[in-house]
Design an enzyme around this catalytic site. Structure first.
Site: not given
Ligand code: CAA
Length: 267
Positions: A72, A117, A120, A140
């Protein structure tokens, strides 16, 4: 193979021969993270495909070569309050239920990161086909929340209760080979030509009796779960939303956006 492409703002819809409908989430800069707008587009689109008899199998995948869905949208969720959190979770549930209960097979073609998500939505599909670079996980708790799009209910069905708890409590990432071993992914294919391999498999299914497939999916779903499904998902949405009043949620999500480690206080 002939194709018919349509584009929404955050989705690419590609209809192929033999009733194969591809739904590709396309927010490449955010690694296909799901914001409200994308979830609403998905909900509307899946409702149409559920009724469209020319669509026989739906494939959900991500645009680009890096992510299926990176979860998400954390930037959008960061400042949500409890009621917004509950509403957001319910919207995710609506989309996941459409995939799960669609009267035709749904396949998650996981082509890269499928976190939070992302996992999920994948486990709401009937089964998962992963590319060799697929990475699953429920990170999460590291953001100060719990999974909110159905993993508390659906992940144990894929991998069993202790494994689901281990994955949700640790937030650790699971690569494609392990995903196959623990029953998350049915097949793993190389990155090159990945979607073609998924389509090939979908074509095999799409040529079976659509009425028998519909009946089979309905029966399997009814026998395996749905008693009280809405109440179970509602409990998840309420708990998910409550955590949006916590210090740790604000800290966890701010830390992600600010690209630093969170300092949790258990509050
Ligand atoms: N939401 C918003 N933006 C996101 C995102 C997310 N879930 N995942 C990645 N992005 C964005 C980053 O902020 C980044 O944006 P900028 O270039 O503007 O800084 C861009 O995508 C590229 O990401 P990274 O620079 O972090 O890329 P990376 O290769 O270094 O890492 C990754 C990739 C491991 C997927 C890392 O981006 C990450 O950990 N993302 C978040 C994953 C996460 O925690 N997901 C769970 C969200 S909570 C949820 O889903 C709740 C639910 O149950 C409903």
């Amino acid at each position: 193979m002939t194709t018919n492409k349509t584009t929404c703002k955050n989705l690419i819809l590609d209809y192929k021969e033999l009733g194969i409908q591809i739904v590709k989430i396309s927010r490449i800069k955010q690694l296909n993270a799901l914001n409200t707008e994308t979830l609403e587009e998905l909900k509307e689109t899946l409702q149409v495909f559920a009724k469209d008899t020319t669509v026989r199998v739906v494939i959900l995948t991500g645009d680009g070569d890096k992510a299926f869905i990176a979860g998400a949208d954390i930037a959008e969720m960061k400042d949500m309050n409890t009621s917004q959190g509950v509403r957001f979770s319910r919207l995710g549930h609506d989309v996941a239920k459409l995939l799960e209960q669609m009267p035709k097979p749904t396949i998650a073609a996981v082509n890269g990161f499928a976190l939070g998500g992302g996992t999920e939505m994948a486990i709401a599909c009937d089964f998962i086909i992963a590319s060799e670079n697929a990475v699953f996980g429920q990170p999460e708790v590291g953001l100060g929340i719990i999974p909110g799009f159905g993993a508390n209910f659906r992940l144990p069905k894929f991998v069993g209760l202790p494994r689901a708890k281990e994955l949700i409590f640790s937030g650790r990432r699971v690569k494609a080979d392990e995903a196959f071993r623990i029953g998350l992914a049915s097949f793993v294919y190389p990155v090159e030509g990945f979607l073609s391999k998924v389509i090939e498999f979908a074509c095999e299914i799409s040529q079976k009796s659509s009425e028998a497939l519909r009946a089979s999916k309905k029966t399997i779903n009814e026998l395996s779960e749905t008693n009280g499904l809405n109440a179970k998902l509602d409990a998840e949405a309420q708990t998910f939303g409550t955590l949006f009043s916590s210090y740790d949620q604000k800290e966890g999500m701010s830390a992600f956006v600010e690209k630093r480690k969170p300092k949790f206080q258990g509050l």
